[in-house]
Design a protein around this motif. Structure first.
Motif, PDB file in Angstrom:
ATOM      1  N   VAL A  29       0.815  33.370  -1.633  1.00 53.40           N
ATOM      2  CA  VAL A  29      -0.105  32.392  -2.203  1.00 53.40           C
ATOM      3  C   VAL A  29      -1.526  32.659  -1.731  1.00 53.40           C
ATOM      4  O   VAL A  29      -2.482  32.600  -2.507  1.00 53.40           O
ATOM      5  CB  VAL A  29       0.315  30.962  -1.822  1.00 53.40           C
ATOM      6  N   PRO A  72      -0.467  26.010  -4.113  1.00 43.95           N
ATOM      7  CA  PRO A  72       0.332  26.279  -5.313  1.00 43.95           C
ATOM      8  C   PRO A  72       1.596  27.044  -4.979  1.00 43.95           C
ATOM      9  O   PRO A  72       1.616  27.857  -4.048  1.00 43.95           O
ATOM     10  CB  PRO A  72      -0.614  27.131  -6.172  1.00 43.95           C
ATOM     11  N   ILE A  97      -0.921  25.825 -14.243  1.00 46.88           N
ATOM     12  CA  ILE A  97      -0.628  24.593 -13.512  1.00 46.88           C
ATOM     13  C   ILE A  97      -0.875  23.371 -14.389  1.00 46.88           C
ATOM     14  O   ILE A  97      -1.923  23.257 -15.036  1.00 46.88           O
ATOM     15  CB  ILE A  97      -1.490  24.503 -12.242  1.00 46.88           C
ATOM     16  N   LEU A 144      -0.837  19.197 -13.836  1.00 46.55           N
ATOM     17  CA  LEU A 144      -0.862  18.230 -12.740  1.00 46.55           C
ATOM     18  C   LEU A 144      -1.132  16.837 -13.286  1.00 46.55           C
ATOM     19  O   LEU A 144      -2.054  16.643 -14.089  1.00 46.55           O
ATOM     20  CB  LEU A 144      -1.951  18.624 -11.734  1.00 46.55           C
ATOM     21  N   LEU A 165      -5.484  29.182 -12.032  1.00 43.39           N
ATOM     22  CA  LEU A 165      -5.846  28.957 -10.635  1.00 43.39           C
ATOM     23  C   LEU A 165      -7.357  28.938 -10.454  1.00 43.39           C
ATOM     24  O   LEU A 165      -7.889  28.200  -9.618  1.00 43.39           O
ATOM     25  CB  LEU A 165      -5.231  30.049  -9.749  1.00 43.39           C
ATOM     26  N   LEU A 189       4.094  24.432 -11.637  1.00 42.07           N
ATOM     27  CA  LEU A 189       3.536  25.737 -11.950  1.00 42.07           C
ATOM     28  C   LEU A 189       4.492  26.392 -12.942  1.00 42.07           C
ATOM     29  O   LEU A 189       5.667  26.593 -12.635  1.00 42.07           O
ATOM     30  CB  LEU A 189       3.375  26.597 -10.694  1.00 42.07           C
ATOM     31  N   ASN A 200      11.031  25.746  -4.957  1.00 41.23           N
ATOM     32  CA  ASN A 200       9.724  26.043  -4.380  1.00 41.23           C
ATOM     33  C   ASN A 200       9.919  26.322  -2.891  1.00 41.23           C
ATOM     34  O   ASN A 200      10.177  25.408  -2.120  1.00 41.23           O
ATOM     35  CB  ASN A 200       8.783  24.854  -4.582  1.00 41.23           C
ATOM     36  N   CYS A 244       1.680  16.739  -4.436  1.00 43.96           N
ATOM     37  CA  CYS A 244       0.438  16.679  -3.662  1.00 43.96           C
ATOM     38  C   CYS A 244       0.412  15.501  -2.706  1.00 43.96           C
ATOM     39  O   CYS A 244      -0.557  15.328  -1.953  1.00 43.96           O
ATOM     40  CB  CYS A 244      -0.757  16.588  -4.608  1.00 43.96           C
TER      41      CYS A 244
END
Length: 249
Positions: free
Chosen positions: A10, A70, A77, A79, A98, A133, A164, A243
């Protein structure tokens, strides 16, 4: 893939984005020759500019900072902001690259102005930002079909996502549905967060999603002249991320 390896991956992505955002330094322009200062004759006076109109000061903006690392997957992405009841109140990012985020010290950063999708101020309280993502999904145009879709087509289908590694989670299972707007059809979560554009076909009247396998689905869309079919493969190439909780004042 271990968490440390994923994090390094990342960080490498963020470094690439940072390099892409750099712009060349402007070259200094030559200094023009000095011209004599204009002389104002005593008969001519310069009138002072009119005083600016006084306007009421605007209320301070409600800005909430959102940062996240991410997932280690190439893609876009999406969100969203969700209220305390889990209802989607704002699509903050939709299929964003990104490079569309601010790069912080160790995470991507974005801002939320405390408004919903209609531009209305939301009440103070606790909210949550979470998203996905979306990897490189494959879309195949299967053309028009003479038959109609199954009579009992579900409004959504279940899709198993990639885990993830940064969150140490298991393979999440989410429900995805088909959405339609003035621009065409798209794939979305069952609670309304847009994930992936299927086709840019205006004037659609109806779209349906049908499971076509463990890692593929079909989208049936009707524009008034019969159904048109698309197959989307690799739908498992998505990772969820959270988040955390937000405080809106």
């Amino acid at each position: 893939m271990t968490t440390s390896t994923s994090l390094a991956f990342v960080i490498a992505i963020l470094a690439c984005v940072a390099d892409a955002q750099e712009s060349p330094r402007p070259t200094p322009s030559a200094t023009p020759e000095e011209s004599p200062s204009p002389v104002i004759s005593p008969e001519k006076s310069v009138a002072p500019p009119p005083a600016p109109e006084q306007t009421a000061s605007a209320s301070p903006a409600r800005s909430v900072r959102i940062s996240f690392v991410p997932p280690p997957l190439e893609g876009t992405i999406s969100l969203g902001i969700f209220d305390a009841n889990g209802k989607l109140v704002r699509v903050l990012h939709q299929e964003s690259q990104l490079s569309e985020f601010t790069i912080g010290a160790d995470a991507l950063v974005t801002q939320w102005d405390g408004k919903n999708d209609d531009g209305e101020d939301l009440p103070t309280g606790k909210y949550r930002a979470r998203g996905y993502l979306v990897g490189l999904l494959k879309v195949e145009d299967l053309g028009h079909v003479a038959e109609s879709p199954p009579q009992k087509s579900p409004s959504s289908v279940k899709v198993k996502l990639m885990p993830n590694p940064l969150a140490n989670d298991k393979r999440s299972i989410i429900e995805v549905a088909a959405g339609v707007d003035s621009d065409g059809s798209y794939l979305k979560t069952a609670d309304g967060l847009p994930l992936f554009t299927v086709s840019e076909s205006p004037n659609l009247t109806r779209v349906l999603v049908i499971k076509a396998g463990e890692k593929s689905i079909q989208i049936w869309q009707d524009g008034g002249t019969g159904f048109h079919r698309f197959r989307i493969s690799n739908v498992d190439k998505m990772m969820a991320f959270d988040c955390g909780e937000l405080e809106l004042k």
